[in-house]
Design a protein around this motif. Structure first.
Motif, PDB file in Angstrom:
ATOM      1  N   LEU A  25      24.935 107.109  42.075  1.00  0.00           N
ATOM      2  CA  LEU A  25      23.377 106.430  41.589  1.00  0.00           C
ATOM      3  C   LEU A  25      22.900 106.685  40.376  1.00  0.00           C
ATOM      4  CD1 LEU A  25      21.816 107.847  45.128  1.00  0.00           C
ATOM      5  CD2 LEU A  25      22.033 105.262  44.296  1.00  0.00           C
ATOM      6  N   ALA A  29      22.066 104.247  37.077  1.00  0.00           N
ATOM      7  CA  ALA A  29      20.716 104.536  36.300  1.00  0.00           C
ATOM      8  C   ALA A  29      20.921 104.694  34.831  1.00  0.00           C
ATOM      9  CB  ALA A  29      19.849 105.513  36.937  1.00  0.00           C
ATOM     10  N   GLY A 144      19.231 104.140  48.337  1.00  0.00           N
ATOM     11  CA  GLY A 144      18.822 104.362  46.893  1.00  0.00           C
ATOM     12  C   GLY A 144      18.889 103.317  46.128  1.00  0.00           C
ATOM     13  N   THR A 145      19.522 102.429  46.447  1.00  0.00           N
ATOM     14  CA  THR A 145      19.896 100.975  45.875  1.00  0.00           C
ATOM     15  C   THR A 145      19.408  99.690  46.525  1.00  0.00           C
ATOM     16  OG1 THR A 145      21.916 100.917  46.997  1.00  0.00           O
ATOM     17  CG2 THR A 145      22.031 101.494  44.440  1.00  0.00           C
ATOM     18  N   ALA A 148      15.380 100.746  46.895  1.00  0.00           N
ATOM     19  CA  ALA A 148      15.131 101.743  45.998  1.00  0.00           C
ATOM     20  C   ALA A 148      13.619 102.043  46.001  1.00  0.00           C
ATOM     21  CB  ALA A 148      15.486 101.273  44.366  1.00  0.00           C
ATOM     22  N   LEU A 149      13.281 103.250  45.713  1.00  0.00           N
ATOM     23  CA  LEU A 149      11.903 103.858  45.706  1.00  0.00           C
ATOM     24  C   LEU A 149      11.097 103.546  46.847  1.00  0.00           C
ATOM     25  CD1 LEU A 149      11.504 103.358  41.944  1.00  0.00           C
ATOM     26  CD2 LEU A 149      12.154 105.593  43.149  1.00  0.00           C
ATOM     27  N   ASP A 172      15.166 108.218  39.446  1.00  0.00           N
ATOM     28  CA  ASP A 172      16.221 107.443  38.719  1.00  0.00           C
ATOM     29  C   ASP A 172      17.263 107.204  39.810  1.00  0.00           C
ATOM     30  OD1 ASP A 172      14.454 107.617  36.738  1.00  0.00           O
ATOM     31  OD2 ASP A 172      15.884 108.523  35.382  1.00  0.00           O
ATOM     32  N   GLY A 174      16.901 106.345  42.689  1.00  0.00           N
ATOM     33  CA  GLY A 174      16.349 105.296  43.690  1.00  0.00           C
ATOM     34  C   GLY A 174      15.631 106.027  44.999  1.00  0.00           C
ATOM     35  N   TRP A 175      15.285 107.070  44.718  1.00  0.00           N
ATOM     36  CA  TRP A 175      14.495 108.020  45.925  1.00  0.00           C
ATOM     37  C   TRP A 175      13.099 108.437  45.282  1.00  0.00           C
ATOM     38  CZ3 TRP A 175      16.330 108.615  50.918  1.00  0.00           C
ATOM     39  CH2 TRP A 175      17.506 108.195  51.106  1.00  0.00           C
TER      40      TRP A 175
END
Length: 215
Positions: A25, A29, A144-145, A148-149, A172, A174-175
Motif C-alpha cells: 500500500l 502511494a 485500501g485500494t 480507498a478512504l 496514504d 488508503g484507510w
C-alpha cells in the motif's frame, strides 16, 4: 496524489500477510519501502514491485519509521537484536500476543496490559504507536485500494508528533485513521478488543470505541 508525510523511507519488518499488504500500500502511494525478512532471497516478488529486501537488522537501520509485523510468538527474540537499530525511531506495532480461549481470540498478556504498552516497555528508546493489528490481513490491500478512504483503521499512541505522522501514513495507505487515544487506551485494537478482526466506517468505529465526535 501528494504524500501526506515527509517520511522518506519506510521499513517493514516481516513479510507475512500484514507486512506485505502494508508495504505494498505504501509503495502504491509512492513511498520508498525496505522489507526486512529472515529470508531475503525468498522475498524476491517484493523486489519486483520496487521494494528493497534486506535482513530485519538492515531494514531497521534504513528508515526512521518502522512497521513491526511479525508473529507475536517470535517478536521478543527479534527485538533483542533490533532494539539498538530502532532507538530514536517511530515503531508502528502491528504485532499481537494472541491466544484462543472459550471461543474467543484473546491477548495472552496479563490483564490490563495493552499490546502497545508492552511493546513500549520492550523498546524504551523508540516511540511506539499502534496500528494495522486489528484489520483482517486479507482485507488490508483490497479495502485500501478498491475502496480507498472508505474504511477506518484504529491507531493509538502517546506521542502527538508520531501520531500525526502515523495518521498521514494510514491515510496514504488508503484507510481513514481513527485516533482512539494513548497506548493505555489501545486495547480496543488488541485481540479480544472491540474492533479486533472487524472493520467499520469512521463514524461506526467512533461509536464502537466511545468517541462521540470527530477529532
Amino acid at each position: 496524489m501528494p504524500k501526506s508525510t515527509t517520511v522518506g523511507r519506510l521499513a517493514v519488518i516481516g513479510t507475512g500477510k500484514i507486512g506485505q499488504a502494508a508495504g505494498k500500500l505504501w509503495l502504491h502511494a509512492g513511498y520508498e519501502v525496505v522489507f526486512g525478512s529472515r529470508n531475503p532471497a525468498g522475498a524476491a516478488a517484493l523486489a519486483e514491485l520496487g521494494a528493497t529486501v534486506a535482513t530485519p537488522l538492515e531494514a531497521a537501520r534504513a528508515a526512521d519509521v518502522v512497521l513491526l509485523a511479525v508473529p507475536g510468538e517470535t517478536v521478543e527474540e527479534l527485538l533483542s537484536s533490533l532494539a539498538d537499530a530502532l532507538a530514536g525511531k517511530i515503531v508502528i506495532d502491528a504485532t499481537n500476543k494472541i491466544g484462543f480461549a472459550d471461543g474467543r481470540w484473546v491477548s495472552t498478556l496479563e490483564p490490563g496490559l495493552t499490546e502497545g504498552r508492552w511493546m513500549a516497555g520492550q523498546l524504551p528508546r523508540s516511540t511506539v504507536v499502534r496500528a494495522f493489528s486489528h484489520i483482517p490481513d486479507e482485507l488490508l490491500w483490497p479495502r485500501g485500494t478498491e475502496q480507498a478512504l472508505y474504511w477506518a483503521m484504529a491507531i493509538a499512541g502517546d506521542d502527538r508528533a508520531a501520531m500525526a505522522t502515523l495518521s498521514g501514513l494510514i491515510h496514504d495507505a488508503g484507510w481513514v485513521p481513527v485516533d482512539i487515544g494513548g497506548l493505555d487506551e489501545s486495547g480496543h485494537l488488541d485481540p479480544g478488543g472491540s474492533v479486533f478482526h472487524l472493520f467499520y466506517t469512521e463514524i461506526e468505529m467512533r461509536e464502537v470505541v466511545g468517541l462521540t465526535a470527530a477529532a
